[in-house]
Scaffold this motif. Structure first.
Motif, PDB file in Angstrom:
ATOM      1  N   ILE A   8      -6.225 -47.971 -31.504  1.00  0.00           N
ATOM      2  CA  ILE A   8      -5.692 -48.969 -32.429  1.00  0.00           C
ATOM      3  C   ILE A   8      -4.294 -49.312 -31.941  1.00  0.00           C
ATOM      4  N   TYR A   9      -4.044 -50.604 -31.745  1.00  0.00           N
ATOM      5  CA  TYR A   9      -2.719 -51.082 -31.356  1.00  0.00           C
ATOM      6  C   TYR A   9      -2.101 -51.768 -32.559  1.00  0.00           C
ATOM      7  N   VAL A  10      -0.881 -51.365 -32.905  1.00  0.00           N
ATOM      8  CA  VAL A  10      -0.177 -51.959 -34.037  1.00  0.00           C
ATOM      9  C   VAL A  10       1.021 -52.728 -33.510  1.00  0.00           C
ATOM     10  N   ASP A  11       1.036 -54.029 -33.757  1.00  0.00           N
ATOM     11  CA  ASP A  11       2.195 -54.870 -33.472  1.00  0.00           C
ATOM     12  C   ASP A  11       3.171 -54.553 -34.604  1.00  0.00           C
ATOM     13  N   ALA A  12       4.052 -53.577 -34.369  1.00  0.00           N
ATOM     14  CA  ALA A  12       4.739 -52.903 -35.466  1.00  0.00           C
ATOM     15  C   ALA A  12       5.979 -53.591 -36.016  1.00  0.00           C
ATOM     16  N   ASP A  13       6.583 -54.513 -35.275  1.00  0.00           N
ATOM     17  CA  ASP A  13       7.759 -55.196 -35.817  1.00  0.00           C
ATOM     18  C   ASP A  13       7.319 -55.988 -37.050  1.00  0.00           C
ATOM     19  N   ALA A  14       7.924 -55.705 -38.178  1.00  0.00           N
ATOM     20  CA  ALA A  14       7.627 -56.373 -39.452  1.00  0.00           C
ATOM     21  C   ALA A  14       6.193 -56.153 -39.925  1.00  0.00           C
ATOM     22  N   CYS A  15       5.591 -55.044 -39.559  1.00  0.00           N
ATOM     23  CA  CYS A  15       4.227 -54.733 -40.004  1.00  0.00           C
ATOM     24  C   CYS A  15       4.288 -53.936 -41.305  1.00  0.00           C
ATOM     25  N   PRO A  16       3.718 -54.482 -42.392  1.00  0.00           N
ATOM     26  CA  PRO A  16       3.803 -53.784 -43.687  1.00  0.00           C
ATOM     27  C   PRO A  16       2.729 -52.715 -43.904  1.00  0.00           C
ATOM     28  N   VAL A  17       1.846 -52.488 -42.926  1.00  0.00           N
ATOM     29  CA  VAL A  17       0.732 -51.560 -43.158  1.00  0.00           C
ATOM     30  C   VAL A  17       0.679 -50.397 -42.158  1.00  0.00           C
ATOM     31  N   LYS A  18       1.817 -50.021 -41.595  1.00  0.00           N
ATOM     32  CA  LYS A  18       1.832 -48.915 -40.634  1.00  0.00           C
ATOM     33  C   LYS A  18       1.341 -47.612 -41.275  1.00  0.00           C
ATOM     34  N   THR A  19       1.769 -47.335 -42.492  1.00  0.00           N
ATOM     35  CA  THR A  19       1.352 -46.111 -43.189  1.00  0.00           C
ATOM     36  C   THR A  19      -0.152 -46.106 -43.424  1.00  0.00           C
ATOM     37  N   GLU A  20      -0.701 -47.254 -43.789  1.00  0.00           N
ATOM     38  CA  GLU A  20      -2.137 -47.367 -44.037  1.00  0.00           C
ATOM     39  C   GLU A  20      -2.930 -47.161 -42.754  1.00  0.00           C
ATOM     40  N   ILE A  53      -3.807 -54.650 -34.776  1.00  0.00           N
ATOM     41  CA  ILE A  53      -3.273 -55.028 -36.081  1.00  0.00           C
ATOM     42  C   ILE A  53      -2.069 -55.911 -35.822  1.00  0.00           C
ATOM     43  N   THR A  54      -2.164 -57.187 -36.206  1.00  0.00           N
ATOM     44  CA  THR A  54      -1.067 -58.121 -35.957  1.00  0.00           C
ATOM     45  C   THR A  54      -1.159 -59.325 -36.875  1.00  0.00           C
ATOM     46  N   GLY A  55      -0.009 -59.921 -37.095  1.00  0.00           N
ATOM     47  CA  GLY A  55       0.062 -61.202 -37.784  1.00  0.00           C
ATOM     48  C   GLY A  55       0.379 -62.312 -36.800  1.00  0.00           C
ATOM     49  N   ASP A  56       0.492 -61.959 -35.527  1.00  0.00           N
ATOM     50  CA  ASP A  56       0.847 -62.912 -34.478  1.00  0.00           C
ATOM     51  C   ASP A  56      -0.434 -63.579 -33.960  1.00  0.00           C
ATOM     52  N   ILE A  57      -0.594 -64.857 -34.259  1.00  0.00           N
ATOM     53  CA  ILE A  57      -1.840 -65.560 -33.946  1.00  0.00           C
ATOM     54  C   ILE A  57      -2.057 -65.721 -32.431  1.00  0.00           C
ATOM     55  N   PRO A  58      -1.036 -66.108 -31.647  1.00  0.00           N
ATOM     56  CA  PRO A  58      -1.278 -66.186 -30.196  1.00  0.00           C
ATOM     57  C   PRO A  58      -1.697 -64.841 -29.581  1.00  0.00           C
ATOM     58  N   LEU A  59      -1.082 -63.744 -30.032  1.00  0.00           N
ATOM     59  CA  LEU A  59      -1.504 -62.426 -29.561  1.00  0.00           C
ATOM     60  C   LEU A  59      -2.954 -62.176 -29.965  1.00  0.00           C
ATOM     61  N   ALA A  60      -3.282 -62.489 -31.203  1.00  0.00           N
ATOM     62  CA  ALA A  60      -4.655 -62.294 -31.682  1.00  0.00           C
ATOM     63  C   ALA A  60      -5.645 -63.056 -30.807  1.00  0.00           C
ATOM     64  N   ALA A  61      -5.314 -64.289 -30.451  1.00  0.00           N
ATOM     65  CA  ALA A  61      -6.214 -65.088 -29.618  1.00  0.00           C
ATOM     66  C   ALA A  61      -6.442 -64.417 -28.266  1.00  0.00           C
ATOM     67  N   LYS A  62      -5.384 -63.879 -27.668  1.00  0.00           N
ATOM     68  CA  LYS A  62      -5.510 -63.225 -26.354  1.00  0.00           C
ATOM     69  C   LYS A  62      -6.408 -61.991 -26.425  1.00  0.00           C
ATOM     70  N   VAL A  63      -6.207 -61.170 -27.436  1.00  0.00           N
ATOM     71  CA  VAL A  63      -6.971 -59.924 -27.482  1.00  0.00           C
ATOM     72  C   VAL A  63      -8.392 -60.138 -27.983  1.00  0.00           C
ATOM     73  N   VAL A  64      -8.609 -61.167 -28.814  1.00  0.00           N
ATOM     74  CA  VAL A  64      -9.984 -61.514 -29.191  1.00  0.00           C
ATOM     75  C   VAL A  64     -10.748 -61.923 -27.932  1.00  0.00           C
ATOM     76  N   GLU A  65     -10.096 -62.741 -27.093  1.00  0.00           N
ATOM     77  CA  GLU A  65     -10.719 -63.168 -25.840  1.00  0.00           C
ATOM     78  C   GLU A  65     -11.027 -61.964 -24.945  1.00  0.00           C
ATOM     79  N   ALA A  66     -10.194 -60.933 -25.004  1.00  0.00           N
ATOM     80  CA  ALA A  66     -10.395 -59.726 -24.199  1.00  0.00           C
ATOM     81  C   ALA A  66     -11.449 -58.799 -24.798  1.00  0.00           C
ATOM     82  N   GLY A  67     -11.941 -59.106 -26.006  1.00  0.00           N
ATOM     83  CA  GLY A  67     -12.998 -58.308 -26.617  1.00  0.00           C
ATOM     84  C   GLY A  67     -12.564 -57.343 -27.693  1.00  0.00           C
ATOM     85  N   ALA A  68     -11.270 -57.336 -28.044  1.00  0.00           N
ATOM     86  CA  ALA A  68     -10.785 -56.422 -29.089  1.00  0.00           C
ATOM     87  C   ALA A  68     -11.079 -57.000 -30.476  1.00  0.00           C
ATOM     88  N   ARG A  69     -11.097 -56.131 -31.458  1.00  0.00           N
ATOM     89  CA  ARG A  69     -11.190 -56.549 -32.866  1.00  0.00           C
ATOM     90  C   ARG A  69      -9.768 -56.751 -33.369  1.00  0.00           C
TER      91      ARG A  69
END
Length: 150
Positions: free
Chosen positions: A2-14, A69-85
C-alpha cells in the motif's frame, strides 16, 4: 504493498489499522513532517522537496497488486494505467473505467478557478462518513486482492 501519498492525507491512521489487520506492507511517502510509526509494516519514505516528488516516487513503484491512497488525480491516472488499485481519501475508487472522466472534471474545475480568481472554496470538508467509507473501501480492496493472489 500500500502506497500512501501522505502529504495532507487525512486517513493515515485508518490505513495503518486496516493494513495491520491484513499484514500488508505500507509505504508512507511525503516531503517530511510526518511522524514515523513504530509499526514494522509501515515504512516512512521522505522524498526531496519539490513539486510532485512523492507522486513521482509512488508512480515509479506502484503496479498490479498494489493499492495507492491519494487525492492527486494525475498520480491516480498514472498508477491506474500501471495496474494498481487507487482509493481517494473518501473511499472513492479510481479505476480505468472512471479515471478519464475524473481527470476531465479536474481540468474543467481548474479552468473555472483560473477564470474567476475571486471564487472561494466550494469544496466540502472531510467528514466522519468519508472516513467510514474509506475504511470500508480499503477493507474490500485488500480482501479482493487476497482472493486474486494464488
Amino acid at each position: 504493498m500500500i502506497y500512501v501519498d501522505a502529504d495532507a492525507c487525512p486517513v493515515k491512521t485508518e490505513v495503518e489499522k486496516v493494513a495491520t489487520r491484513h499484514r500488508a506492507k505500507v509505504a508512507v511517502v511525503s516531503n517530511g513532517g510526518i511522524r514515523p510509526s513504530a509499526n514494522p509494516l509501515l515504512e516512512t519514505v521522505i522524498v526531496p522537496d519539490g513539486p510532485d516528488e512523492a507522486d513521482k516516487w509512488i508512480a515509479e513503484r506502484a503496479g498490479p497488486g498494489d493499492v495507492v491512497i491519494t487525492g492527486d488525480i494525475p498520480l491516480a491516472a498514472k498508477v491506474v494505467e500501471a495496474g494498481a488499485r487507487v482509493l481517494k481519501h473518501n473511499g472513492e475508487a479510481l479505476t480505468a473505467a472512471n479515471i478519464g472522466n475524473v481527470l476531465a472534471t479536474r481540468d474543467l474545475m481548474a479552468d473555472l478557478r483560473a477564470a474567476d480568481p475571486f471564487r472561494q472554496g466550494g469544496g466540502k470538508g472531510f467528514s466522519k462518513a468519508d472516513r467510514s467509507r474509506f475504511l470500508d473501501a480499503l477493507e474490500r480492496v485488500l480482501q479482493s486482492l487476497k482472493r486474486e493472489t494464488p
